[in-house]
Motif scaffolding. Structure first.
Motif, PDB file in Angstrom:
ATOM      1  N   VAL A 325     -18.830  75.591 -24.227  1.00  0.00           N
ATOM      2  CA  VAL A 325     -18.159  74.754 -23.843  1.00  0.00           C
ATOM      3  C   VAL A 325     -17.844  74.962 -22.345  1.00  0.00           C
ATOM      4  O   VAL A 325     -17.088  76.188 -22.185  1.00  0.00           O
ATOM      5  N   ARG A 326     -18.053  74.159 -21.646  1.00  0.00           N
ATOM      6  CA  ARG A 326     -17.454  74.557 -20.105  1.00  0.00           C
ATOM      7  C   ARG A 326     -17.056  73.316 -19.346  1.00  0.00           C
ATOM      8  O   ARG A 326     -17.029  72.417 -19.684  1.00  0.00           O
ATOM      9  N   ALA A 327     -16.333  73.728 -18.176  1.00  0.00           N
ATOM     10  CA  ALA A 327     -15.247  72.925 -17.573  1.00  0.00           C
ATOM     11  C   ALA A 327     -15.667  72.798 -16.039  1.00  0.00           C
ATOM     12  O   ALA A 327     -15.938  73.842 -15.517  1.00  0.00           O
ATOM     13  N   ILE A 328     -15.278  71.715 -15.516  1.00  0.00           N
ATOM     14  CA  ILE A 328     -15.010  71.669 -13.921  1.00  0.00           C
ATOM     15  C   ILE A 328     -13.578  71.167 -13.668  1.00  0.00           C
ATOM     16  O   ILE A 328     -13.430  70.208 -14.381  1.00  0.00           O
ATOM     17  N   ASN A 329     -13.001  71.805 -13.026  1.00  0.00           N
ATOM     18  CA  ASN A 329     -11.691  71.224 -12.630  1.00  0.00           C
ATOM     19  C   ASN A 329     -11.696  70.508 -10.944  1.00  0.00           C
ATOM     20  O   ASN A 329     -11.898  71.134  -9.971  1.00  0.00           O
ATOM     21  N   VAL A 330     -11.973  69.034 -11.287  1.00  0.00           N
ATOM     22  CA  VAL A 330     -11.859  68.177 -10.215  1.00  0.00           C
ATOM     23  C   VAL A 330     -10.778  68.169  -9.444  1.00  0.00           C
ATOM     24  O   VAL A 330      -9.694  67.799 -10.017  1.00  0.00           O
ATOM     25  N   LYS A 331     -10.322  68.697  -8.238  1.00  0.00           N
ATOM     26  CA  LYS A 331      -9.039  68.616  -7.741  1.00  0.00           C
ATOM     27  C   LYS A 331      -9.043  67.531  -6.728  1.00  0.00           C
ATOM     28  O   LYS A 331      -9.571  66.477  -6.721  1.00  0.00           O
ATOM     29  N   ASN A 332      -8.345  67.546  -5.636  1.00  0.00           N
ATOM     30  CA  ASN A 332      -7.936  66.581  -4.520  1.00  0.00           C
ATOM     31  C   ASN A 332      -7.884  65.248  -5.335  1.00  0.00           C
ATOM     32  O   ASN A 332      -8.249  64.154  -4.693  1.00  0.00           O
ATOM     33  N   GLY A 333      -6.963  65.074  -5.927  1.00  0.00           N
ATOM     34  CA  GLY A 333      -6.492  63.868  -6.574  1.00  0.00           C
ATOM     35  C   GLY A 333      -6.863  63.169  -7.708  1.00  0.00           C
ATOM     36  O   GLY A 333      -6.754  61.851  -7.797  1.00  0.00           O
ATOM     37  N   ALA A 334      -8.029  63.715  -8.040  1.00  0.00           N
ATOM     38  CA  ALA A 334      -8.958  63.127  -9.219  1.00  0.00           C
ATOM     39  C   ALA A 334      -8.179  62.832 -10.453  1.00  0.00           C
ATOM     40  O   ALA A 334      -8.790  61.889 -11.097  1.00  0.00           O
ATOM     41  N   GLY A 335      -6.825  63.508 -10.581  1.00  0.00           N
ATOM     42  CA  GLY A 335      -6.187  63.429 -11.552  1.00  0.00           C
ATOM     43  C   GLY A 335      -5.516  61.836 -11.819  1.00  0.00           C
ATOM     44  O   GLY A 335      -5.245  61.446 -12.664  1.00  0.00           O
ATOM     45  N   THR A 336      -5.889  60.991 -10.605  1.00  0.00           N
ATOM     46  CA  THR A 336      -5.320  59.872 -10.795  1.00  0.00           C
ATOM     47  C   THR A 336      -6.367  58.770 -10.894  1.00  0.00           C
ATOM     48  O   THR A 336      -6.077  57.546 -10.946  1.00  0.00           O
ATOM     49  N   TYR A 337      -7.516  59.166 -11.270  1.00  0.00           N
ATOM     50  CA  TYR A 337      -8.794  58.284 -11.570  1.00  0.00           C
ATOM     51  C   TYR A 337      -8.162  57.407 -12.744  1.00  0.00           C
ATOM     52  O   TYR A 337      -7.525  57.846 -13.694  1.00  0.00           O
ATOM     53  N   THR A 338      -8.714  56.103 -12.706  1.00  0.00           N
ATOM     54  CA  THR A 338      -8.285  55.079 -13.780  1.00  0.00           C
ATOM     55  C   THR A 338      -9.406  55.469 -14.731  1.00  0.00           C
ATOM     56  O   THR A 338     -10.520  56.255 -14.834  1.00  0.00           O
ATOM     57  N   ARG A 339      -9.085  55.143 -16.120  1.00  0.00           N
ATOM     58  CA  ARG A 339      -9.805  55.121 -17.071  1.00  0.00           C
ATOM     59  C   ARG A 339     -11.165  54.647 -16.889  1.00  0.00           C
ATOM     60  O   ARG A 339     -12.024  55.240 -17.284  1.00  0.00           O
ATOM     61  N   LYS A 340     -11.282  53.531 -16.335  1.00  0.00           N
ATOM     62  CA  LYS A 340     -12.395  52.969 -15.880  1.00  0.00           C
ATOM     63  C   LYS A 340     -13.621  53.736 -15.270  1.00  0.00           C
ATOM     64  O   LYS A 340     -14.629  53.977 -15.362  1.00  0.00           O
ATOM     65  N   GLU A 341     -12.931  54.558 -14.333  1.00  0.00           N
ATOM     66  CA  GLU A 341     -13.844  55.369 -13.199  1.00  0.00           C
ATOM     67  C   GLU A 341     -14.155  56.574 -14.194  1.00  0.00           C
ATOM     68  O   GLU A 341     -15.070  56.908 -13.763  1.00  0.00           O
ATOM     69  N   ILE A 342     -13.071  57.214 -15.112  1.00  0.00           N
ATOM     70  CA  ILE A 342     -13.696  58.103 -15.809  1.00  0.00           C
ATOM     71  C   ILE A 342     -14.816  57.812 -16.776  1.00  0.00           C
ATOM     72  O   ILE A 342     -15.891  58.504 -16.899  1.00  0.00           O
ATOM     73  N   ASP A 343     -14.664  56.586 -17.515  1.00  0.00           N
ATOM     74  CA  ASP A 343     -15.721  56.161 -18.077  1.00  0.00           C
ATOM     75  C   ASP A 343     -17.107  56.157 -17.434  1.00  0.00           C
ATOM     76  O   ASP A 343     -18.027  56.364 -18.049  1.00  0.00           O
ATOM     77  N   LYS A 344     -17.053  55.741 -16.390  1.00  0.00           N
ATOM     78  CA  LYS A 344     -18.077  55.643 -15.638  1.00  0.00           C
ATOM     79  C   LYS A 344     -18.969  56.887 -15.320  1.00  0.00           C
ATOM     80  O   LYS A 344     -19.962  57.116 -15.279  1.00  0.00           O
ATOM     81  N   LEU A 345     -17.852  57.970 -15.060  1.00  0.00           N
ATOM     82  CA  LEU A 345     -18.544  59.395 -15.167  1.00  0.00           C
ATOM     83  C   LEU A 345     -19.192  59.604 -16.421  1.00  0.00           C
ATOM     84  O   LEU A 345     -20.243  60.267 -16.585  1.00  0.00           O
ATOM     85  N   ILE A 346     -18.425  59.410 -17.330  1.00  0.00           N
ATOM     86  CA  ILE A 346     -19.065  59.814 -18.771  1.00  0.00           C
ATOM     87  C   ILE A 346     -20.317  58.900 -19.056  1.00  0.00           C
ATOM     88  O   ILE A 346     -21.285  59.594 -19.589  1.00  0.00           O
ATOM     89  N   GLU A 347     -20.493  57.804 -18.532  1.00  0.00           N
ATOM     90  CA  GLU A 347     -21.574  57.002 -18.811  1.00  0.00           C
ATOM     91  C   GLU A 347     -22.963  57.521 -18.063  1.00  0.00           C
ATOM     92  O   GLU A 347     -24.070  57.892 -18.476  1.00  0.00           O
ATOM     93  N   HIS A 348     -22.236  58.184 -16.833  1.00  0.00           N
ATOM     94  CA  HIS A 348     -23.554  58.968 -16.273  1.00  0.00           C
ATOM     95  C   HIS A 348     -23.827  60.145 -16.703  1.00  0.00           C
ATOM     96  O   HIS A 348     -25.168  60.577 -16.924  1.00  0.00           O
TER      97      HIS A 348
END
Length: 591
Positions: A325-348
């Motif tokens: 189990v590994r992780a990346i910590n995306v900084k620079n305000g990515a915490g405000t990504y919308t659900r839709k934007e995150i879903d797109k990353l998951i799709e990718h």
RNA sequence: GGCCUGGUAGUUCAGUUGGUUAGAACGCUGCCCUGUCACGGCAGAGGUCGAGAGUUCGAGUCUCUUCCAGGUCGCCA
């Protein structure tokens, strides 16, 4: 009937007309016409820049008449006196002067072009490629093509100065079915037999070392019949080099000198050497890529230990199957990504092969996609493990190591680009060392050579050749620049017996060896100095130095994704007679 | 081969819930203008809405097929 240029001889390029008082003759294409009624301005363009021509109806009605008949892209030659402008344009190099024309020749009239020839064109690339000769008139493309020429020039100078000899190797050679697919050339004289276009001059340059040429360089055209990418054309140019009586470090030092020189001379950018080095294993673990872009962070972190007791089936299964189990910590305000934007990353991520991504989105409070499986303190533990704070987005992938790393590596890049955290003026070179010797072929369930079969294994790994292929590392290395693989190099096997063992480890029979590279194996019986070399992608280097997004922007006549060329429409069918001469019958597969 | 994005005047794009004659800007053509520089003004021409089929009284818009281009995965020893 067009005018002739009889009696006129060009004295200046357009971009060089800067001094008032002189008589000049210029030639070029009509860039723009500004007709004010009694006075006409024509902007003339050549590969060096633009200059303004001036026409006045009072002083010479005949020439004025001719000037008013000009249109875009006409080819003109004009003679006249350079004068200071009444109102100056400080934005361009030639903007303080203009040419008061006393002889104008329309050398060729132009049809209206299918798109405007302007610098900041955003015309569909398909159309531009169909009329590539017009697209190439545009200033940005001219600048790229000329810069590529400059890079090639500095390349030759550097290697010539360092004792390299340029030798041309054949474009028609023996086909070797390993690796990339060859482009084949049928033989008329030997019906049913084929030459191949070189994927690289690899074999020939090794033979040149055996022949004693010691340091070889060639700006070599290479061909691979594989699918294209933005950074991959079927036909490309390598700065191909090979050196004798050297080890890996000597070759790397030489290439470091080269990149330093070319960046200084072309762009006035200082590249500090020695360049940083990272082992292949470290690159994969930290960046999930064998060609990491180190201009930004978001490195991959292994949190298997932290989450091993969490009762979440996705993590559980991955760990039980020997994955991680590994992780990346995306900084620079990515915490405000919308659900839709995150879903797109998951799709990718799914497109790459992951089953999905878990995430912690920390806008105001840490918001976790697998919250219901967590006990008190577990979320905090994960956040601490990856140093998450307010504004961060933690993306977690659980699967087999290979899948986890390649997924997070790709997602890391997407996030870096999307958040615009990649500094454009930074040039991060990186050596990737200790490349694996073998790769596992899932389809055929065998270990296959990751490089060509003449690559030297690292001395300490030789004993594992037959017993533990996974842990054999090669004396091979890549040079990476800003996340693009620029170059690949290795030391070659010069010991005849070791070479035999390599072939055996790769499962090749004596007959196969003899048929494929018998001549090369034989050559090594006659003694070869220790040698190795590299092939540096000239196109890719030019692409990065020109800040282009695609090789098409630094290649005069590129091919498109299906390997055809839109201008000439090649490849194209040939007539039956031509095929008959070659003894070829075509049997096209229905789609 | 898989997935994603796109395709409407010459070009770049807009086109609402499916509804009258498909719009704009640039380019192009003609006329006017002596200092423009992305010149300006007036007038005009220009469309197989990628192609085919379907649903519908009616399709640029919805459905299916297909072609083309781009990105990406596979592939690239």
């Amino acid at each position: 009937m067009a005018d002739s240029m009889k009696g006129l001889k060009r004295t200046h390029y357009c971009g060089d007309v800067t001094e008032a008082g002189q008589e000049v003759v210029v030639g070029g294409f009509v860039d723009r016409i500004r007709n004010k009624g009694g006075v006409i301005f024509i902007v003339l363009r050549d590969r060096t820049g633009i200059v303004q021509l001036l026409f006045n109806d009072k002083s010479n009605p005949e020439i004025f008449e001719k000037a008013s008949s000009c249109h875009s892209e006409y080819v003109l030659m004009a003679k006249g006196k350079v004068v200071e402008r009444e109102s100056k344009n400080y934005k361009i190099k030639t903007g303080l002067v203009e040419i008061f024309v006393d002889d104008l020749r329309i050398l060729a009239k132009a049809q209206t072009p299918p798109f405007e020839i302007v610098s900041d064109s955003n015309v569909n690339e398909e159309l531009r490629l169909k009329y590539r000769f017009l697209d190439l008139r545009r200033e940005p493309l001219q600048r790229n093509i000329i810069m590529r020429h400059e890079i090639a020039k500095v390349t030759r100078e550097y290697f010539y100065e360092n004792g390299f000899i340029e030798i041309e190797t054949p474009m028609m050679m023996k086909s070797t079915p390993e690796g990339a697919r060859d482009y084949l050339i049928p033989s008329r004289v030997h019906q049913g037999k084929f030459y191949a276009l070189p994927q690289s001059p690899q074999i020939y340059k090794q033979l040149l070392m055996i022949a004693g040429y010691d340091r070889y360089i060639q700006l070599a055209r290479c061909f691979r019949d594989e699918d294209l990418r933005a950074d991959r054309q079927p036909e490309f140019t390598q700065i191909d080099l090979e050196m004798s009586f050297v080890d890996a470090e000597d070759i790397q030092e030489c290439v470091e000198g080269f990149v330093q020189r070319v960046f200084k001379e072309i762009m006035n950018v200082d590249i500090p050497t020695p360049l940083p080095r990272l082992t292949f294993a470290d690159a994969m673990n930290r960046y999930g890529s064998d060609k990491p872009d180190t201009r930004f962070g978001f490195e991959i972190q292994n949190i298997s230990e932290t989450v091993k007791d969490i009762d979440f089936v996705v993590f559980r299964n991955a760990l039980d199957d020997g994955g991680s189990v590994r992780a990346i910590n995306v900084k620079n305000g990515a915490g405000t990504y919308t659900r839709k934007e995150i879903d797109k990353l998951i799709e990718h991520a799914k497109g790459i092969g992951a089953k999905g991504l878990a995430y912690i989105r920390w806008a105001d409070e840490p918001n976790c996609s697998f919250k219901k499986f967590l006990k008190d303190g577990e979320l905090e533990n994960i956040c601490n493990a990856v140093n998450a704070e307010k504004g961060d987005l933690v993306l977690i992938c659980a699967d087999k190591d290979k899948t986890v790393l390649s997924t997070l590596g790709a997602i890391r890049l997407i996030c870096g680009k999307r958040l615009d955290v990649i500094p454009e003026d930074k040039y991060n070179f990186l050596w990737i060392t200790e490349m694996p010797f073998f790769e596992y072929d899932d389809e055929n369930n065998t270990w296959v050579a990751a490089h060509h079969p003449f690559t030297m294994p690292m001395e300490e790994c030789i004993e594992y050749l037959d017993t533990d292929p996974e842990n054999v590392r090669a004396k091979a290395w890549d040079l990476v620049l800003n996340g693009t693989e620029l170059s690949s190099g290795s030391m070659r096997i010069t010991d005849f017996e070791l070479q035999q063992r390599m072939f055996e480890a790769l499962g090749m029979t004596d007959e196969e060896i003899q048929a494929k590279f018998g001549f090369l194996v034989d050559a090594y019986r006659y003694a070869a100095p220790p040698h190795g070399g590299m092939g540096i992608g000239l196109d890719r280097l030019a692409m990065i130095m020109c800040k282009a997004d695609s090789l098409r922007d630094v290649t005069a006549f590129p091919k498109v994704q299906n390997a055809s060329e839109l201008m000439s429409e090649c490849p194209s069918p040939v007539d039956d007679e031509s095929l008959a001469v070659l003894g070829i019958k075509v049997d096209v597969k229905e789609k």
